[in-house]
Design a protein around this motif. Sequence first.
Motif, PDB file in Angstrom:
ATOM      1  N   SER A 243      61.509  47.328  48.569  1.00  0.00           N
ATOM      2  CA  SER A 243      60.858  47.149  47.270  1.00  0.00           C
ATOM      3  C   SER A 243      60.353  45.740  47.011  1.00  0.00           C
ATOM      4  O   SER A 243      59.468  45.548  46.175  1.00  0.00           O
ATOM      5  N   GLN A 244      60.884  44.739  47.709  1.00  0.00           N
ATOM      6  CA  GLN A 244      60.495  43.352  47.458  1.00  0.00           C
ATOM      7  C   GLN A 244      59.598  42.771  48.548  1.00  0.00           C
ATOM      8  O   GLN A 244      59.065  41.674  48.382  1.00  0.00           O
ATOM      9  N   SER A 245      59.435  43.498  49.623  1.00  0.00           N
ATOM     10  CA  SER A 245      58.679  42.925  50.745  1.00  0.00           C
ATOM     11  C   SER A 245      57.208  42.734  50.414  1.00  0.00           C
ATOM     12  O   SER A 245      56.553  41.859  50.997  1.00  0.00           O
ATOM     13  N   ASP A 246      56.668  43.512  49.485  1.00  0.00           N
ATOM     14  CA  ASP A 246      55.249  43.340  49.170  1.00  0.00           C
ATOM     15  C   ASP A 246      54.992  41.975  48.523  1.00  0.00           C
ATOM     16  O   ASP A 246      54.073  41.248  48.917  1.00  0.00           O
ATOM     17  N   VAL A 247      55.816  41.604  47.537  1.00  0.00           N
ATOM     18  CA  VAL A 247      55.630  40.303  46.897  1.00  0.00           C
ATOM     19  C   VAL A 247      55.970  39.178  47.871  1.00  0.00           C
ATOM     20  O   VAL A 247      55.317  38.119  47.876  1.00  0.00           O
ATOM     21  N   PHE A 248      56.986  39.385  48.704  1.00  0.00           N
ATOM     22  CA  PHE A 248      57.349  38.371  49.698  1.00  0.00           C
ATOM     23  C   PHE A 248      56.186  38.123  50.654  1.00  0.00           C
ATOM     24  O   PHE A 248      55.862  36.972  50.977  1.00  0.00           O
ATOM     25  N   ILE A 249      55.541  39.185  51.092  1.00  0.00           N
ATOM     26  CA  ILE A 249      54.408  39.061  52.005  1.00  0.00           C
ATOM     27  C   ILE A 249      53.191  38.482  51.280  1.00  0.00           C
ATOM     28  O   ILE A 249      52.510  37.585  51.783  1.00  0.00           O
ATOM     29  N   ALA A 250      52.944  38.977  50.069  1.00  0.00           N
ATOM     30  CA  ALA A 250      51.762  38.539  49.322  1.00  0.00           C
ATOM     31  C   ALA A 250      51.892  37.105  48.814  1.00  0.00           C
ATOM     32  O   ALA A 250      50.893  36.398  48.671  1.00  0.00           O
ATOM     33  N   GLY A 251      53.140  36.677  48.527  1.00  0.00           N
ATOM     34  CA  GLY A 251      53.340  35.356  47.953  1.00  0.00           C
ATOM     35  C   GLY A 251      52.832  34.223  48.822  1.00  0.00           C
ATOM     36  O   GLY A 251      52.418  33.172  48.315  1.00  0.00           O
ATOM     37  N   ALA A 252      52.853  34.413  50.123  1.00  0.00           N
ATOM     38  CA  ALA A 252      52.390  33.373  51.040  1.00  0.00           C
ATOM     39  C   ALA A 252      50.920  33.534  51.428  1.00  0.00           C
ATOM     40  O   ALA A 252      50.379  32.707  52.162  1.00  0.00           O
ATOM     41  N   ARG A 253      50.272  34.605  50.920  1.00  0.00           N
ATOM     42  CA  ARG A 253      48.903  34.895  51.327  1.00  0.00           C
ATOM     43  C   ARG A 253      47.878  34.817  50.201  1.00  0.00           C
ATOM     44  O   ARG A 253      46.694  34.602  50.443  1.00  0.00           O
ATOM     45  N   PHE A 254      48.324  35.032  48.953  1.00  0.00           N
ATOM     46  CA  PHE A 254      47.384  35.124  47.849  1.00  0.00           C
ATOM     47  C   PHE A 254      47.758  34.132  46.748  1.00  0.00           C
ATOM     48  O   PHE A 254      48.903  33.689  46.650  1.00  0.00           O
ATOM     49  N   ASP A 255      46.784  33.802  45.900  1.00  0.00           N
ATOM     50  CA  ASP A 255      47.017  32.830  44.835  1.00  0.00           C
ATOM     51  C   ASP A 255      47.896  33.430  43.742  1.00  0.00           C
ATOM     52  O   ASP A 255      48.022  34.658  43.628  1.00  0.00           O
ATOM     53  N   THR A 256      48.500  32.561  42.925  1.00  0.00           N
ATOM     54  CA  THR A 256      49.464  33.014  41.917  1.00  0.00           C
ATOM     55  C   THR A 256      48.818  33.894  40.850  1.00  0.00           C
ATOM     56  O   THR A 256      49.465  34.803  40.321  1.00  0.00           O
ATOM     57  N   HIS A 257      47.550  33.654  40.518  1.00  0.00           N
ATOM     58  CA  HIS A 257      46.877  34.477  39.506  1.00  0.00           C
ATOM     59  C   HIS A 257      46.746  35.916  39.990  1.00  0.00           C
ATOM     60  O   HIS A 257      47.107  36.868  39.277  1.00  0.00           O
ATOM     61  N   SER A 258      46.250  36.102  41.201  1.00  0.00           N
ATOM     62  CA  SER A 258      46.106  37.456  41.753  1.00  0.00           C
ATOM     63  C   SER A 258      47.460  38.121  41.935  1.00  0.00           C
ATOM     64  O   SER A 258      47.627  39.315  41.654  1.00  0.00           O
ATOM     65  N   LEU A 259      48.443  37.343  42.415  1.00  0.00           N
ATOM     66  CA  LEU A 259      49.786  37.885  42.596  1.00  0.00           C
ATOM     67  C   LEU A 259      50.385  38.292  41.262  1.00  0.00           C
ATOM     68  O   LEU A 259      51.083  39.317  41.171  1.00  0.00           O
ATOM     69  N   ILE A 389      50.251  45.823  57.160  1.00  0.00           N
ATOM     70  CA  ILE A 389      48.946  46.373  57.544  1.00  0.00           C
ATOM     71  C   ILE A 389      47.991  46.341  56.349  1.00  0.00           C
ATOM     72  O   ILE A 389      46.838  45.931  56.464  1.00  0.00           O
ATOM     73  N   GLY A 390      48.489  46.750  55.185  1.00  0.00           N
ATOM     74  CA  GLY A 390      47.643  46.794  54.002  1.00  0.00           C
ATOM     75  C   GLY A 390      47.149  45.429  53.563  1.00  0.00           C
ATOM     76  O   GLY A 390      46.051  45.307  53.003  1.00  0.00           O
ATOM     77  N   ALA A 391      47.931  44.382  53.814  1.00  0.00           N
ATOM     78  CA  ALA A 391      47.550  43.030  53.395  1.00  0.00           C
ATOM     79  C   ALA A 391      46.257  42.565  54.058  1.00  0.00           C
ATOM     80  O   ALA A 391      45.602  41.648  53.550  1.00  0.00           O
ATOM     81  N   GLN A 392      45.880  43.202  55.158  1.00  0.00           N
ATOM     82  CA  GLN A 392      44.627  42.828  55.808  1.00  0.00           C
ATOM     83  C   GLN A 392      43.426  43.140  54.928  1.00  0.00           C
ATOM     84  O   GLN A 392      42.347  42.575  55.109  1.00  0.00           O
ATOM     85  N   TRP A 393      43.598  44.043  53.974  1.00  0.00           N
ATOM     86  CA  TRP A 393      42.537  44.402  53.032  1.00  0.00           C
ATOM     87  C   TRP A 393      42.815  43.851  51.637  1.00  0.00           C
ATOM     88  O   TRP A 393      42.274  44.332  50.658  1.00  0.00           O
ATOM     89  N   GLY A 394      43.678  42.849  51.560  1.00  0.00           N
ATOM     90  CA  GLY A 394      43.970  42.223  50.281  1.00  0.00           C
ATOM     91  C   GLY A 394      45.052  42.970  49.516  1.00  0.00           C
ATOM     92  O   GLY A 394      45.717  43.877  50.043  1.00  0.00           O
ATOM     93  N   LEU A 395      45.206  42.617  48.259  1.00  0.00           N
ATOM     94  CA  LEU A 395      46.247  43.240  47.437  1.00  0.00           C
ATOM     95  C   LEU A 395      45.968  44.712  47.170  1.00  0.00           C
ATOM     96  O   LEU A 395      46.906  45.493  46.989  1.00  0.00           O
ATOM     97  N   ILE A 396      44.720  45.110  47.159  1.00  0.00           N
ATOM     98  CA  ILE A 396      44.412  46.522  46.977  1.00  0.00           C
ATOM     99  C   ILE A 396      44.901  47.326  48.186  1.00  0.00           C
ATOM    100  O   ILE A 396      45.336  48.480  48.066  1.00  0.00           O
ATOM    101  N   GLY A 397      44.866  46.702  49.352  1.00  0.00           N
ATOM    102  CA  GLY A 397      45.402  47.359  50.543  1.00  0.00           C
ATOM    103  C   GLY A 397      46.910  47.536  50.453  1.00  0.00           C
ATOM    104  O   GLY A 397      47.464  48.533  50.929  1.00  0.00           O
ATOM    105  N   MET A 398      47.595  46.584  49.819  1.00  0.00           N
ATOM    106  CA  MET A 398      49.031  46.701  49.647  1.00  0.00           C
ATOM    107  C   MET A 398      49.366  47.801  48.636  1.00  0.00           C
ATOM    108  O   MET A 398      50.403  48.466  48.749  1.00  0.00           O
ATOM    109  N   ALA A 399      48.496  47.985  47.646  1.00  0.00           N
ATOM    110  CA  ALA A 399      48.701  49.094  46.709  1.00  0.00           C
ATOM    111  C   ALA A 399      48.574  50.433  47.432  1.00  0.00           C
ATOM    112  O   ALA A 399      49.379  51.354  47.214  1.00  0.00           O
TER     113      ALA A 399
END
Length: 514
Positions: A243-259, A389-399
């Motif tokens: 449940s927390q791996s998405d934010v952990f992965i996204a936190g190092a890849r995307f800006d705080t506003h998008s996150l 895998i989804g992070a390759q397409w941005g946060l929408i890919g993670m959704a």
Amino acid sequence: MVSGSAEFKDSETASESSDAFGGRVRSAVIWRSGSQILAQIITWSVTLLVIRLLDPADYGLFAMTQVILSFLAFLNGWGFASALVQSDSIDPFRIRQAFGLLLLLNAGLAAIQFFGAPLAAAYYGHPKVADLLRVQALLYLATPFIALPQVMMSRTLDFRRLALVNLLAALVGAGTALGCALAGYGVWTLVYAPIAMFWTRAVGLTAVARLFVWPSFNFRGCGQIIGFGSAILFAQLFWLVQSQSDVFIAGARFDTHSLGLYAEALFLAQIFMAKFVPPLNEVAFPAYSRIKDDAAAVRWNFLKTVRLLMLVAAPFYCGLTVVAAPMVETLFGLKWLGMVPYIQIISLALMLMTVQILFAPVTSALGKPSTSMFAALGGAILFPTAFLIGAQWGLIGMAWAWLIAAPLLLILTARLSAPLIGVSLRDIGRAALPGVAPALVMAVAVGFAGEALANLGWSAPVRLALLVALGALLYGALLWFLERAALNEVIRVVVRRQPASGPIPPSRENYDAI
């Protein structure tokens, strides 16, 4: 010493009739769920104001700290305390042992987070994360004084006093959040409010449970607590990875506003699953533990729980998908509209996750917590892989990763757990269908209506009100014409009436416990 009310003798409950026990379970559900709903109304009312006052970047920073908190909190020993619920009998010394375990574990976690905070800040590249984490370490120190009283009151299904304390804590937390936001505290608002709420619960629960005990650090003979708690602990660990791996992965890849937009969309979509189902599971665990020797009753009650819950969850999630845009604009403001695509995708995934998390309290009550542990292990593999895998397409890919991984995890969990409960995948599907089918039809109709209203240029609040009313009327009508038996079952549960006619389970003993 343990006070008289904390001895929790089992002599009375042992001779309690099935009808009386069923009544206590219904009362527990009403108090636990009712208080949760009221507490959430209080919290959400303030949260809407706070969100308007804060910036998405504040929520992005806060989401980073939540990943660290969650990964450490799984070690807080709650699973060891939960072993007291599943046990047939307990004594004061075992309570003292559990308290000692809770104190040691949480003091250690507070120290690890306090001194390890700079490492987390370095990973995210935000020095402020370290300051936030150091203050949040206070949450662990409150946990022993929350977990033990709550577990002991849950064991006796004493959810009335538990509910009153939780309501008080919600008020204190909401007041703290609003005061800090108005004072311009920014992200610190999100830190101070939970601390105030946790410590209010700690003091309140200890007082109402009259659980004034000296901890014991002599852990000889507590093998059952350690064994049961360890399985729960690892299940929680795997669940947190999932449940927390998405934010952990996204936190190092995307800006705080998008996150921040993604994190708040996830929070909103998870409201039903995260806020209303766990309180039901808190009641279900001791109730299933009581009827664990009656396999037919366990099976019947589990399917009944799936059926009744999906009658509420399915329209919520399907409706949330189609009204997300006017709802976000109305409640949060234009600056949060970026949440909408995430909400629409994740909501459908969480409808399936709502069913998936119903298995754990049953298998744990049956003395098989390892089953939910292996299911959680599957989730800990499926979800991070999908997120990477989804992070390759941005946060929408993670959704989208949520929507792909959720059905796979539900199938895996059902395959592992269903044989223990005595059900099949087909049984589960049939139980969920009365809620899911009308909800999908309703969502399609409301979606078309929403497009039409948007093309007419109507304001977001008006569109939201009309669409919610249309969805409620349409879903109610579909249930009335297509699933009247399921609707009548809900009515019987609410008004506590037995069916006037129709099939009755072979043995009424224990069947209406949950």
